[in-house]
Structure formats: structure tokens, C-alpha cells
Design an enzyme around this catalytic site. Sequence first.
Site, short mmCIF file in Angstrom:
data_model
loop_
_atom_site.label_atom_id
_atom_site.label_comp_id
_atom_site.label_asym_id
_atom_site.label_seq_id
_atom_site.Cartn_x
_atom_site.Cartn_y
_atom_site.Cartn_z
CE LYS A 61 -3.77 -2.64 2.14
NZ LYS A 61 -4.53 -2.83 3.55
CD GLN A 111 -3.38 -4.46 6.42
OE1 GLN A 111 -3.55 -3.29 5.95
NE2 GLN A 111 -3.46 -5.34 5.73
CG ASP A 119 -9.85 -0.36 5.90
OD1 ASP A 119 -9.50 -0.79 4.67
OD2 ASP A 119 -9.02 -1.11 6.61
N1 LIG Z 1 -7.81 -2.64 7.11
C1 LIG Z 1 -7.43 -3.44 6.02
N2 LIG Z 1 -6.70 -4.49 6.71
C2 LIG Z 1 -7.11 -6.32 6.42
C3 LIG Z 1 -7.58 -5.76 4.50
C4 LIG Z 1 -8.48 -4.63 4.10
O1 LIG Z 1 -9.03 -4.33 2.60
N3 LIG Z 1 -8.28 -3.85 5.10
N4 LIG Z 1 -7.65 -6.98 3.55
C5 LIG Z 1 -6.86 -7.37 3.76
C6 LIG Z 1 -5.65 -7.81 3.75
N5 LIG Z 1 -5.42 -6.57 2.13
C7 LIG Z 1 -4.99 -5.30 2.33
O2 LIG Z 1 -5.04 -5.09 3.58
C8 LIG Z 1 -5.60 -7.59 0.85
C9 LIG Z 1 -4.45 -9.13 1.22
C10 LIG Z 1 -4.71 -9.74 -0.84
C11 LIG Z 1 -4.84 -8.53 -1.59
C12 LIG Z 1 -4.54 -9.48 -2.30
O3 LIG Z 1 -4.92 -8.58 -3.88
N6 LIG Z 1 -4.82 -10.31 -2.53
C13 LIG Z 1 -4.67 -11.29 -4.72
C14 LIG Z 1 -4.04 -12.51 -3.90
C15 LIG Z 1 -2.65 -12.67 -4.25
C16 LIG Z 1 -2.16 -13.90 -3.66
O4 LIG Z 1 -2.56 -14.38 -2.49
O5 LIG Z 1 -0.58 -14.08 -4.73
C17 LIG Z 1 -5.83 -11.60 -5.00
O6 LIG Z 1 -6.68 -11.60 -4.70
O7 LIG Z 1 -5.39 -11.71 -6.40
C18 LIG Z 1 -5.49 -7.21 -1.39
C19 LIG Z 1 -6.16 -6.68 -0.46
C20 LIG Z 1 -7.29 -8.21 5.42
N7 LIG Z 1 -6.11 -7.26 6.24
#
Ligand SMILES: Nc1nc2c(c(=O)[nH]1)N[C@@H](CN(C=O)c1ccc(C(=O)N[C@@H](CCC(=O)O)C(=O)O)cc1)CN2
Length: 288
Positions: A53, A97, A120
Site C-alpha cells: 500500500k 491494518q 476502509d
Molecule cells: N485494514 C484492512 N486490513 C485488511 C484488509 C483490508 O482491506 N483493510 N484486507 C486484507 C489484506 N489485504 C489488504 O490489506 C489484501 C490482501 C490481498 C489482496 C490481493 O489482492 N490478493 C491477491 C492474491 C495474492 C496472492 O495470493 O498471491 C488477489 O486477490 O489476487 C488485497 C488486499 C486483510 N486485512
Amino acid sequence: MPAQLLSGRPVADAVFAEIRPRIAALREAGHPVGLGTLLVGSDDASAGYIRMKIDKAEELGMTAPHIHLGDDASQAEVEDAVRALNEDPEVTGVLVQHPTPPQIDFEAAMLRVDPDKDVDGLHPVNMGRLALGMPGMVACTPAGIERLLAHHGIEVSGRDVCILGRGTTLGRPLALLLSQKRPTANAAVTVVHTGVPDWAEHTRRADIVIAAVGVPGIVRPEHVRPGAVVVSGGVRYAGRRLLPDVDESVAEVAGAITPRIGGVGPTTIAMLFKNCVDAAERLAAGGA
Ligand SMILES: Nc1nc2c(c(=O)[nH]1)N[C@@H](CN(C=O)c1ccc(C(=O)N[C@@H](CCC(=O)O)C(=O)O)cc1)CN2
């Protein structure tokens, strides 16, 4: 016929292309655009997401002030850090997070986030705004799903959308969002959950099934109507490995489906930055 793949990557690219000039315009006019992040603890996956991020914020021309507290941080330290980010004039969006260490009450910390910087979209004030159809920050994953369906030309208006899951970060706000009167929403939304033993009766009737539970593989081919649109929104993480709600075999019956990787995830990140820019513009205009 193979299912149409609903990739989230072009959706995210389109959102970034939209916000880049808006960020530049704010900066040129001397207004801050900054994503302030708080990471508590030493979870590797969370540290990776925060790094991603911060890198993206900097690449977009935003600032990215960051606070990192240790595994043994107290609730008071966390809430002080949130206050510091709220009060930092460079920060137009504040993000804590998730997950936080067990001694931290995440929801109590979220209550301390300034609702007008809550990128968020999880603060009760923003949930209330969403319920009332007022402008405000919408939770990123639901907003990303609406955008993903619109981008791929999936008609939602007037259709039966069944959401499996009623959680506060996805199922519940998504139901509010997709039932709003708007061309990309306006759906007949049904929400089913663990309290509905015959939930599959509902998902099988739907034109669009959105899984939002966080139970890996819960949605299987027999749970969806052939040709239906299927979105895998809920995920569980095993470290950094993503375990989606929708089993891969569903692609054999669905008409359109999000891919396991590169589906809803990238749209969640894009909507986070869109929220941050929306907030910056509102703050620059002198209020919420
Ligand atoms: N405050 C927050 N905490 C968390 C959030 C959030 O939206 N706000 N979401 C998740 C973690 N996260 C962002 O923080 C997040 C994790 C993964 C992805 C993503 O795009 N993943 C890829 C896959 C990657 C892989 O497995 O190789 C995908 O979906 O293609 C985006 C956001 C928990 N905490």
C-alpha cells in the site's frame, strides 16, 4: 462454453487511471493527499500488504506516513497512534491494518478513526451513511465488487443477487450497496448465512451469487445455477496464501466467475486509494 473470467486487474487499472489526474490536481493546488497506515505487530503477511500500500501510494504521487507498533502494544498506544494519524494534516486517509494482536480491540480502535478519513469505510458513521444512502466512504471490497461487475458489463439492476455471508466488512455493506437505486446496483438482494440451513436453495435461484463468508471452498458447483455469475469475495488467508470461498470447480458451471488470484483483491486495493482521493477532495473543499 468456458466461464467468462471477471478479472479485477483491468478494473483496478481503470480506477488508478481515474485517480492519478485527481491526485496531481490536488497536489498542484497545494492540498495534501496522504494514506496514513498503522501496523500493529510483526505478522509477515500484514507487513507485506502495508508495504504494497505504501509503495502504491508513493507511485501514485501520494504521501504515505506510517506508524508501526510492536506485538506488545497496548490499546492506549494503538488509539494514540490513530489519533496522531487523524491529526496529521498530510494524512487524508487513515487505515489500521487487520488483524491486530489479540490484546487489541480492533473495533474500539476503528471507532477512534476520524470517519471522514476512514478509507476502509468500516467506521459506524460510514456504515450509517451507506444505510441511509448518504455520501461517505464505502467499504473497499463491496465497492470493488460493484465496480468489477459494472466494468465487465454484468447487469445487476433488477436481477436476483444472492450474497452468502452477512459480515460487517463484506456481506452486510454489499447488500446495502447493491440494493441502492443506481444503474450499477438496483438489485433484488437476498442475504443468506449460517442461520439459513437451506442456503443453497437461495444461491441456486440467483442470477448472481456473491460468496462473502471466509470459508474456503464453501461454494461448489451444485450450489449455483448453470450460467450464473459467481463472485468469490470472501477469503481466508493461510499466511499469505489466499483460500477463496468459491471452489475452482464452480467455473465448470458458471457463466462468468472471478479468478482465484487477481479477482476481487486488486479491486479492494484500488477502492482504498479511490476513497483516499475522495476524502482528500472533500477535505480540500473545506469539510466532509
Ligand atoms: N485494514 C484492512 N486490513 C485488511 C484488509 C483490508 O482491506 N483493510 N484486507 C486484507 C489484506 N489485504 C489488504 O490489506 C489484501 C490482501 C490481498 C489482496 C490481493 O489482492 N490478493 C491477491 C492474491 C495474492 C496472492 O495470493 O498471491 C488477489 O486477490 O489476487 C488485497 C488486499 C486483510 N486485512
